[in-house]
Design a protein around this motif. Structure first.
Motif, PDB file in Angstrom:
ATOM      1  N   GLN A 118      58.488  31.552  23.658  1.00  0.00           N
ATOM      2  CA  GLN A 118      58.852  30.357  24.406  1.00  0.00           C
ATOM      3  C   GLN A 118      58.983  29.123  23.514  1.00  0.00           C
TER       4      GLN A 118
ATOM      5  N   THR B  72      56.593  29.747  36.807  1.00  0.00           N
ATOM      6  CA  THR B  72      56.441  30.104  35.396  1.00  0.00           C
ATOM      7  C   THR B  72      55.032  30.580  35.086  1.00  0.00           C
TER       8      THR B  72
ATOM      9  N   SER C 147      54.060  34.184  33.503  1.00  0.00           N
ATOM     10  CA  SER C 147      53.333  34.270  32.237  1.00  0.00           C
ATOM     11  C   SER C 147      52.109  35.163  32.362  1.00  0.00           C
TER      12      SER C 147
END
Length: 431
Positions: free
Chosen positions: A137, A151, A155
């Motif tokens: 990232q 997100t 993750s």
């Protein structure tokens, strides 16, 4: 050798073990192509290929994961967390009394050490999973997760998927060790390294870019020929050993006469195997991993010094020699050997028991470890030097570490099969 292979498949028990091991390795290779959920695979692979050509750290880790890292698959972490964990547990046995006592408790103690290795592997897997997520990232890769799912949730799923992959690799390796032909983790490393050879040969020839020239073909053939010449030399040194003769005095226990036999203690020239190379690589590439994860300028500079150029070659050679002596001293203790010989009524001809035996074994161990350490250092450093001047990806794939691991695993596997063949009265590979 062909007759030994045919004999191995004639024995039903051994044939089932070989086929079972092949099936587990095939399933492992299949898992290397399954990406983690929530990752734009095509975008990641394009960025990875462009950056791996200039980043030796990522190339090294991708090699040992069997190109799973380049696809960010569920098995991206590969076998490295387990290898590092095993090395840590072995080194800690000389520092932590509890681990040292477990190592002397036989099968029950070995189970405790295996369990501790598993826990440390999962902890290292968690650290690596979070680090890789930050790396992909970062600005280097620019990996953007899909916006359809939060997100943070994506993750978490990625990290736990990678950890599950580490646990799956451990399970597969133990299955091969227990129900297959043995050396499960080593066979997985072998499969990872071999899987990268076809693509490396294609890249070296220039098929990927369409630039196939007589020069590229000649260089590729020359590299393969050199490797084929080097392999017999590596086999010779890997099997070389110094045998210390041992005599056992006759003694009477009840109505039986015990002892009176002659044997020897085999001391291998390369007693440490590839452990010094792996440990040295982990140590030198650790700042590079931190630099990739955190993007700190001074870490980038330090990692550049440690992973490329003459400083890397000097440190690699020196650390390999150091870890050869260090690891050999950890796995072979002359004091324990001399003590066990004395308890069992054994002695070295011409050498008094006690301190004289300890000194004699230590001197021999020192004399054979030194050339073995230099041999491993040269095998590891020379391909890196050649790669720096030629930039040939095939040299990196056929590097010293790769060849040593392949030859070592092949010899160990053949030894395992040979021992089982002899149990069924067949000739083995080394007859």
């Amino acid at each position: 050798m062909l007759s030994a292979i045919f004999n191995a498949f004639r024995v039903p028990e051994l044939r089932n073990k070989i086929l079972f091991s092949m099936m587990i390795v095939a399933l492992y290779r299949l898992g290397a192509y399954i990406p983690v959920p929530g990752i734009p695979v095509e975008q990641l692979m394009e960025r990875f290929q462009s950056l791996a050509s200039t980043n030796q750290t990522i190339s090294f880790l991708n090699l040992f994961s069997g190109n799973a890292l380049s696809r960010f698959s569920v098995l991206s972490l590969g076998i490295m967390p387990y290898i590092t964990s095993s090395i840590i547990i072995q080194l800690m046995q000389g520092v932590i009394p509890a681990l040292q006592s477990w190592s002397k408790e036989g099968e029950s103690g070995q189970k405790k050490l295996t369990q501790a290795t598993r826990y440390v592997t999962l902890a290292l897997g968690l650290i690596n999973a979070v680090g890789y997520l930050f790396l992909f990232q970062s600005s280097q890769y620019g990996l953007v997760l899909p916006e359809s799912v939060p997100t943070s949730l994506t993750s978490v799923v990625i990290v736990f998927t990678l950890m599950a992959g580490v646990a799956l690799i451990m399970w597969m390796g133990e299955l091969i060790t227990q129900r297959g032909i043995g050396n499960g983790m080593s066979l997985i490393i072998f499969a990872n390294i071999v899987s990268g050879f076809p693509s490396a040969i294609v890249t070296s020839l220039g098929y990927g870019t369409g630039n196939v020239t007589p020069q590229s073909i000649g260089i590729t053939v020359l590299i393969i020929a050199v490797v084929l010449v080097v392999i017999p030399g590596i086999v010779l040194i890997e099997r070389a050993q110094r045998r210390i003769p041992i005599n056992y005095a006759k003694r009477i226990q009840g109505r039986r006469v015990m002892g009176g036999s002659n044997t020897y203690i085999p001391l291998k020239v390369n007693g440490a195997g590839v452990i010094p190379i792996i440990f040295t690589s982990s140590l030198l590439y650790f700042p590079a991993q931190l630099a990739a994860f955190f993007q700190v300028e001074w870490l980038n500079t330090l990692s550049g010094w440690l992973t490329t150029g003459w400083l890397n070659w000097v440190l690699t050679f020196g650390l390999i020699v150091f870890f050869c002596f260090f690891y050999t001293s950890m796995v072979f203790n002359p004091e324990d050997t001399a003590s066990n010989l004395q308890k069992q009524g054994g002695f070295i001809p011409g050498i008094r028991p006690g301190n004289a035996t300890i000194n004699y074994i230590s001197n021999i161990l020192m004399r054979i470890t030194l050339p073995g350490a230099f041999y491993i250092g040269v095998i590891a450093v020379v391909p890196s030097i050649l790669f720096a001047f030629t930039n040939q990806s095939l040299i990196q794939a056929f590097g010293g570490t790769s060849i040593l691991i392949m030859v070592g695993v092949a010899l160990d596997t053949m030894t395992q099969i040979e021992s089982q063949l002899k149990m069924h009265h067949y000739e083995g590979f080394f007859n």
